[in-house]
Design a protein around this motif. Structure first.
Motif, PDB file in Angstrom:
ATOM      1  N   LEU A 157       0.831  -1.207   0.000  1.00 48.48           N
ATOM      2  CA  LEU A 157       0.000   0.000   0.000  1.00 48.48           C
ATOM      3  C   LEU A 157       0.863   1.254   0.000  1.00 48.48           C
ATOM      4  N   ARG A 158       1.959   1.214   0.751  1.00 54.67           N
ATOM      5  CA  ARG A 158       2.854   2.374   0.774  1.00 54.67           C
ATOM      6  C   ARG A 158       3.481   2.592  -0.599  1.00 54.67           C
ATOM      7  N   TRP A 159       3.889   1.485  -1.266  1.00 48.37           N
ATOM      8  CA  TRP A 159       4.463   1.626  -2.607  1.00 48.37           C
ATOM      9  C   TRP A 159       3.425   2.159  -3.598  1.00 48.37           C
ATOM     10  N   ALA A 160       2.170   1.711  -3.459  1.00 48.46           N
ATOM     11  CA  ALA A 160       1.125   2.183  -4.375  1.00 48.46           C
ATOM     12  C   ALA A 160       0.871   3.679  -4.191  1.00 48.46           C
ATOM     13  N   GLU A 161       0.941   4.148  -2.925  1.00 52.06           N
ATOM     14  CA  GLU A 161       0.741   5.572  -2.694  1.00 52.06           C
ATOM     15  C   GLU A 161       1.884   6.417  -3.245  1.00 52.06           C
ATOM     16  N   GLN A 162       3.085   5.865  -3.244  1.00 51.19           N
ATOM     17  CA  GLN A 162       4.240   6.608  -3.728  1.00 51.19           C
ATOM     18  C   GLN A 162       4.433   6.522  -5.241  1.00 51.19           C
ATOM     19  N   MET A 163       3.707   5.614  -5.871  1.00 50.01           N
ATOM     20  CA  MET A 163       3.853   5.464  -7.323  1.00 50.01           C
ATOM     21  C   MET A 163       3.260   6.659  -8.051  1.00 50.01           C
ATOM     22  N   PRO A 164       3.900   7.114  -9.089  1.00 51.84           N
ATOM     23  CA  PRO A 164       3.340   8.239  -9.859  1.00 51.84           C
ATOM     24  C   PRO A 164       2.093   7.814 -10.623  1.00 51.84           C
ATOM     25  N   SER A 165       1.334   8.773 -11.050  1.00 55.41           N
ATOM     26  CA  SER A 165       0.101   8.486 -11.787  1.00 55.41           C
ATOM     27  C   SER A 165       0.426   7.884 -13.146  1.00 55.41           C
ATOM     28  N   SER A 166      -0.486   7.037 -13.581  1.00 57.31           N
ATOM     29  CA  SER A 166      -0.320   6.427 -14.893  1.00 57.31           C
ATOM     30  C   SER A 166      -0.682   7.432 -15.979  1.00 57.31           C
ATOM     31  N   PRO A 167      -0.314   7.170 -17.230  1.00 59.69           N
ATOM     32  CA  PRO A 167      -0.700   8.080 -18.319  1.00 59.69           C
ATOM     33  C   PRO A 167      -2.207   8.273 -18.433  1.00 59.69           C
ATOM     34  N   ASN A 168      -2.990   7.210 -18.190  1.00 58.99           N
ATOM     35  CA  ASN A 168      -4.453   7.348 -18.278  1.00 58.99           C
ATOM     36  C   ASN A 168      -4.991   8.264 -17.179  1.00 58.99           C
ATOM     37  N   SER A 173      -7.234  13.434 -15.455  1.00 60.41           N
ATOM     38  CA  SER A 173      -7.125  14.608 -14.588  1.00 60.41           C
ATOM     39  C   SER A 173      -7.030  15.893 -15.406  1.00 60.41           C
ATOM     40  N   PHE A 174      -6.296  15.838 -16.499  1.00 61.62           N
ATOM     41  CA  PHE A 174      -6.178  17.008 -17.364  1.00 61.62           C
ATOM     42  C   PHE A 174      -7.526  17.370 -17.988  1.00 61.62           C
ATOM     43  N   GLN A 175      -8.260  16.362 -18.466  1.00 58.60           N
ATOM     44  CA  GLN A 175      -9.578  16.631 -19.051  1.00 58.60           C
ATOM     45  C   GLN A 175     -10.548  17.197 -18.023  1.00 58.60           C
ATOM     46  N   SER A 176     -10.525  16.652 -16.801  1.00 59.15           N
ATOM     47  CA  SER A 176     -11.424  17.153 -15.757  1.00 59.15           C
ATOM     48  C   SER A 176     -11.108  18.602 -15.409  1.00 59.15           C
ATOM     49  N   GLY A 177      -9.809  18.932 -15.282  1.00 57.87           N
ATOM     50  CA  GLY A 177      -9.440  20.311 -14.991  1.00 57.87           C
ATOM     51  C   GLY A 177      -9.804  21.263 -16.112  1.00 57.87           C
ATOM     52  N   GLN A 178      -9.652  20.791 -17.367  1.00 55.87           N
ATOM     53  CA  GLN A 178      -9.995  21.630 -18.510  1.00 55.87           C
ATOM     54  C   GLN A 178     -11.501  21.899 -18.568  1.00 55.87           C
ATOM     55  N   MET A 179     -12.317  20.882 -18.306  1.00 52.40           N
ATOM     56  CA  MET A 179     -13.765  21.083 -18.301  1.00 52.40           C
ATOM     57  C   MET A 179     -14.183  22.020 -17.170  1.00 52.40           C
ATOM     58  N   GLN A 180     -13.525  21.924 -15.992  1.00 52.00           N
ATOM     59  CA  GLN A 180     -13.855  22.808 -14.883  1.00 52.00           C
ATOM     60  C   GLN A 180     -13.510  24.254 -15.201  1.00 52.00           C
ATOM     61  N   GLN A 181     -12.367  24.463 -15.919  1.00 49.89           N
ATOM     62  CA  GLN A 181     -11.999  25.822 -16.326  1.00 49.89           C
ATOM     63  C   GLN A 181     -13.022  26.399 -17.296  1.00 49.89           C
ATOM     64  N   ILE A 182     -13.547  25.589 -18.210  1.00 51.38           N
ATOM     65  CA  ILE A 182     -14.550  26.067 -19.169  1.00 51.38           C
ATOM     66  C   ILE A 182     -15.838  26.452 -18.441  1.00 51.38           C
ATOM     67  N   GLN A 183     -16.242  25.626 -17.458  1.00 47.13           N
ATOM     68  CA  GLN A 183     -17.451  25.949 -16.698  1.00 47.13           C
ATOM     69  C   GLN A 183     -17.281  27.227 -15.876  1.00 47.13           C
ATOM     70  N   ASP A 184     -16.105  27.398 -15.275  1.00 50.68           N
ATOM     71  CA  ASP A 184     -15.878  28.605 -14.492  1.00 50.68           C
ATOM     72  C   ASP A 184     -15.827  29.847 -15.374  1.00 50.68           C
TER      73      ASP A 184
END
Length: 215
Positions: A157-168, A173-184
């Motif tokens: 579990l500790r290794w999973a928390e320290q692992m970087p995010s996958s490309p997917n 995350s990028f798409q969600s942030g972009q949609m939130q910026q458009i709504q704002d």
């Protein structure tokens, strides 16, 4: 130019050699008949002319080569052996008959491909195959000890928390942030408590039992 006593023997030797060669060539010309040999050189299937074939009389200093159309022509003497050679093709030979009535001969020559099969060569780091087998059998592979503590759930579990995010995950995350910026940019953020569709989904989840405890 003065001929000194040192140069005189060399000059006489050269003169005698040239005289002998000329007399022998004249004697050879008188004994043999000079004729014109010409022809066309084709491949094995007789479909294509071969250019650049060497046509020569060995040890006589006479020769020529076929042109772009496979044609050649050269003077030869009766009794001469003519050799036809080309890289990748088998050598062919033709002997001019001693008795030729006409003063010319025409040939249509076909040359066969010369196939040379080389033996198989095995490259090995050992002199013999037996020594190679003995070296393989003598190898020892040390087993790497496996620490079972590294596979504990807490460590995983500790290794999973320290692992970087996958490309997917990064893309979502990028798409969600972009949609939130458009709504704002074009309006206020939506409030889930006032969204009837969110309430409908919440009621369906209660009916399905998604919120029940799984103890």
């Amino acid at each position: 130019m003065k001929i000194t006593k040192l140069h005189l023997p060399l000059f006489l030797l050269f003169f005698l050699m040239m005289t002998g060669i000329t007399s022998s060539y004249a004697q050879d010309s008188q004994d043999k008949k000079i004729i014109q040999l010409s022809g066309i050189i084709l491949n094995e299937d007789s479909t294509t002319a071969i250019s650049g074939v060497n046509v020569y009389v060995p040890n006589k200093g006479r020769g020529t080569s076929s042109n772009n159309f496979g044609y050649f022509s050269m003077p030869v003497a009766t009794g001469d052996s003519i050799v036809f050679s080309f890289v990748g093709l088998k050598n062919q030979s033709f002997k001019v008959p001693d008795t030729v009535e006409d003063d010319k001969i025409s040939l249509i020559l076909t040359m066969v491909q010369d196939e040379i099969a080389l033996g198989e060569v095995e490259v090995m780091p050992y002199p013999t195959e037996e020594e190679f087998k003995q070296a393989i059998l003598a190898m020892t592979v040390d087993e790497i000890p496996l620490d079972k503590g590294n596979l504990s759930p807490q460590m995983l579990l500790r290794w999973a928390e320290q692992m970087p995010s996958s490309p997917n995950e990064n893309f979502r995350s990028f798409q969600s942030g972009q949609m939130q910026q458009i709504q704002d940019r074009y309006g206020p953020r939506s409030f889930p408590l006032l969204n009837p569709f969110a309430w409908a989904n919440f009621i369906k989840s209660i009916k399905r039992g998604d919120l029940k405890s799984k103890d």
